[in-house]
Design a protein around this motif. Sequence first.
Motif, PDB file in Angstrom:
ATOM      1  N   VAL A 155     -13.048   3.750  -3.392  1.00  0.00           N
ATOM      2  CA  VAL A 155     -14.131   2.788  -3.602  1.00  0.00           C
ATOM      3  C   VAL A 155     -14.883   3.089  -4.889  1.00  0.00           C
ATOM      4  N   SER A 156     -14.980   4.353  -5.246  1.00  0.00           N
ATOM      5  CA  SER A 156     -15.605   4.733  -6.509  1.00  0.00           C
ATOM      6  C   SER A 156     -14.808   4.187  -7.692  1.00  0.00           C
ATOM      7  N   GLU A 157     -13.483   4.245  -7.588  1.00  0.00           N
ATOM      8  CA  GLU A 157     -12.627   3.730  -8.665  1.00  0.00           C
ATOM      9  C   GLU A 157     -12.788   2.224  -8.813  1.00  0.00           C
ATOM     10  N   ALA A 158     -12.941   1.519  -7.706  1.00  0.00           N
ATOM     11  CA  ALA A 158     -13.108   0.064  -7.753  1.00  0.00           C
ATOM     12  C   ALA A 158     -14.426  -0.312  -8.419  1.00  0.00           C
ATOM     13  N   ILE A 159     -15.486   0.393  -8.062  1.00  0.00           N
ATOM     14  CA  ILE A 159     -16.801   0.102  -8.647  1.00  0.00           C
ATOM     15  C   ILE A 159     -16.807   0.423 -10.137  1.00  0.00           C
ATOM     16  N   LYS A 160     -16.209   1.531 -10.515  1.00  0.00           N
ATOM     17  CA  LYS A 160     -16.150   1.899 -11.935  1.00  0.00           C
ATOM     18  C   LYS A 160     -15.350   0.882 -12.742  1.00  0.00           C
ATOM     19  N   LEU A 161     -14.279   0.361 -12.166  1.00  0.00           N
ATOM     20  CA  LEU A 161     -13.472  -0.651 -12.851  1.00  0.00           C
ATOM     21  C   LEU A 161     -14.290  -1.925 -13.055  1.00  0.00           C
ATOM     22  N   ALA A 162     -15.063  -2.303 -12.041  1.00  0.00           N
ATOM     23  CA  ALA A 162     -15.911  -3.489 -12.159  1.00  0.00           C
ATOM     24  C   ALA A 162     -17.011  -3.272 -13.202  1.00  0.00           C
ATOM     25  N   GLU A 163     -17.506  -2.061 -13.285  1.00  0.00           N
ATOM     26  CA  GLU A 163     -18.520  -1.746 -14.300  1.00  0.00           C
ATOM     27  C   GLU A 163     -17.940  -1.863 -15.709  1.00  0.00           C
ATOM     28  N   ARG A 164     -16.732  -1.330 -15.896  1.00  0.00           N
ATOM     29  CA  ARG A 164     -16.098  -1.360 -17.220  1.00  0.00           C
ATOM     30  C   ARG A 164     -15.707  -2.773 -17.633  1.00  0.00           C
ATOM     31  N   ASN A 165     -15.095  -3.506 -16.707  1.00  0.00           N
ATOM     32  CA  ASN A 165     -14.515  -4.800 -17.060  1.00  0.00           C
ATOM     33  C   ASN A 165     -15.489  -5.978 -17.010  1.00  0.00           C
ATOM     34  N   LEU A 176       0.814  -1.212   0.000  1.00  0.00           N
ATOM     35  CA  LEU A 176       0.000   0.000   0.000  1.00  0.00           C
ATOM     36  C   LEU A 176       0.850   1.265   0.000  1.00  0.00           C
ATOM     37  N   ASP A 177       0.258   2.326  -0.563  1.00  0.00           N
ATOM     38  CA  ASP A 177       0.969   3.604  -0.584  1.00  0.00           C
ATOM     39  C   ASP A 177       0.002   4.786  -0.570  1.00  0.00           C
ATOM     40  N   HIS A 178      -1.207   4.588  -0.013  1.00  0.00           N
ATOM     41  CA  HIS A 178      -2.211   5.658   0.091  1.00  0.00           C
ATOM     42  C   HIS A 178      -2.520   6.264  -1.277  1.00  0.00           C
ATOM     43  N   THR A 179      -2.823   5.385  -2.232  1.00  0.00           N
ATOM     44  CA  THR A 179      -3.148   5.804  -3.591  1.00  0.00           C
ATOM     45  C   THR A 179      -4.619   5.492  -3.869  1.00  0.00           C
ATOM     46  N   LYS A 180      -5.032   5.721  -5.112  1.00  0.00           N
ATOM     47  CA  LYS A 180      -6.347   5.297  -5.582  1.00  0.00           C
ATOM     48  C   LYS A 180      -6.185   4.279  -6.718  1.00  0.00           C
ATOM     49  N   ILE A 181      -5.072   3.540  -6.657  1.00  0.00           N
ATOM     50  CA  ILE A 181      -4.773   2.558  -7.699  1.00  0.00           C
ATOM     51  C   ILE A 181      -5.468   1.233  -7.376  1.00  0.00           C
ATOM     52  N   ILE A 182      -6.238   0.718  -8.355  1.00  0.00           N
ATOM     53  CA  ILE A 182      -6.961  -0.539  -8.219  1.00  0.00           C
ATOM     54  C   ILE A 182      -6.450  -1.524  -9.268  1.00  0.00           C
ATOM     55  N   TYR A 183      -6.314  -2.786  -8.888  1.00  0.00           N
ATOM     56  CA  TYR A 183      -5.920  -3.829  -9.830  1.00  0.00           C
ATOM     57  C   TYR A 183      -7.064  -4.830 -10.005  1.00  0.00           C
ATOM     58  N   ASP A 184      -7.391  -5.115 -11.257  1.00  0.00           N
ATOM     59  CA  ASP A 184      -8.312  -6.188 -11.599  1.00  0.00           C
ATOM     60  C   ASP A 184      -7.446  -7.400 -11.902  1.00  0.00           C
ATOM     61  N   ILE A 185      -7.525  -8.425 -11.067  1.00  0.00           N
ATOM     62  CA  ILE A 185      -6.588  -9.541 -11.185  1.00  0.00           C
ATOM     63  C   ILE A 185      -7.277 -10.819 -11.654  1.00  0.00           C
ATOM     64  N   LYS A 186      -6.531 -11.596 -12.397  1.00  0.00           N
ATOM     65  CA  LYS A 186      -6.998 -12.911 -12.862  1.00  0.00           C
ATOM     66  C   LYS A 186      -6.217 -14.031 -12.185  1.00  0.00           C
ATOM     67  N   THR A 187      -4.944 -13.764 -11.850  1.00  0.00           N
ATOM     68  CA  THR A 187      -4.084 -14.756 -11.199  1.00  0.00           C
ATOM     69  C   THR A 187      -3.401 -14.106 -10.000  1.00  0.00           C
ATOM     70  N   SER A 188      -2.774 -14.936  -9.194  1.00  0.00           N
ATOM     71  CA  SER A 188      -2.102 -14.435  -7.994  1.00  0.00           C
ATOM     72  C   SER A 188      -0.842 -13.650  -8.316  1.00  0.00           C
ATOM     73  N   GLU A 189      -0.386 -13.731  -9.547  1.00  0.00           N
ATOM     74  CA  GLU A 189       0.826 -13.020  -9.947  1.00  0.00           C
ATOM     75  C   GLU A 189       0.545 -11.594 -10.425  1.00  0.00           C
ATOM     76  N   ASP A 190      -0.715 -11.236 -10.545  1.00  0.00           N
ATOM     77  CA  ASP A 190      -1.067  -9.961 -11.173  1.00  0.00           C
ATOM     78  C   ASP A 190      -0.738  -8.736 -10.322  1.00  0.00           C
ATOM     79  N   THR A 191      -0.484  -8.930  -9.035  1.00  0.00           N
ATOM     80  CA  THR A 191      -0.087  -7.788  -8.201  1.00  0.00           C
ATOM     81  C   THR A 191       1.389  -7.845  -7.810  1.00  0.00           C
TER      82      THR A 191
END
Length: 323
Positions: A180-190, A115-130
């Motif tokens: 949390v808004s960024e996470a929801i928007k990412l889920a909406e897009r993807n 963590l680094d107090h950002t608004k960065i969200i990752y949409d992951i498919k595997t455990s290696e994606d982060t």
Amino acid sequence: MKRIRIADFINPEDNFFTLPFDLNCNDRSGDALKTQNPEGRSGDALKTKNPEGRSGGSIWENLNLCMKSDKARWGMTLCKAGSMRFRWNETNPNRENNFSKIFPDKTHIVVPLQLDHTKIIYDIKTSEDTKEKIGDGIITKNPLLVPTITIADCMPIFLYDPITEVFGIVHSGWKGTGIVSEAIKLAERNYGARAEDFLVVLGPHIHDCCYIVNKERADYFAQNFTPECIEPLELDSLSKEGAEGKKLPDFVWNNGNGPLFRLSIEKANLSVLKECRVNDSNITVCEDCTACTKGNIFGSNRRETAAKGKENFTVMAGFVIKE
């Protein structure tokens, strides 16, 4: 909106807890809440209350909680578990030991994030994606993955959409409020998710009883979120015993000599969820304050670093698991 207090449910010896996303007062089975201590004993001595406020008996007898969907649960480690700190360039045997007890089936894979107090969200498919990545939120549809963040006063926000089955977690510190808004928007897009379908839990965090900030930070929140999340602190009328049920914590810090304010990151995040069109009935708010809850069951940056001679604080881990 539902409000719960984790401290009413857990045993002081518990290292962690898990809960379903959607709770109501119809089911009397003990399966809605599962906790364990390090030795793996279930929390059968836990107490609860029914809707009328009467004290309950054994959790297995009359826990008045249930869920619309039992496919996903959210949870946290507690102060008793010790530090769950995570950095890519560090090892933490205590973290690995605790996770091996929380997920003993070996089928789920804990997915960490530095963590680094950002608004960065990752949409992951595997455990290696982060791997080797820095950010403050994870969403996924892979039921074998366990999105995990670390917390200690900042707000963990847990997400689950039972329609698309997207789930995840974000770390909402003061710099990252709005993530949390960024996470929801990412889920909406993807994934074609809809905000109104999400079940959202605002987890234990430092509340306005203890979160005292300076004017600069207060102005930032009032202007960017809602003025309702800010309350001026009148020191002349406030004693250690408190005013209107709110006492002044011993650890007021980083405020300079200017005016002080109480900051509610709960209200700030609720304003974000409202703007996102998340249904109020789908939101659960944890009323526990990590800094002042009796028994110090939560790790807290402010409380623990304010203690004389204390340099470190107990980092907790928050996670979501698909069942």
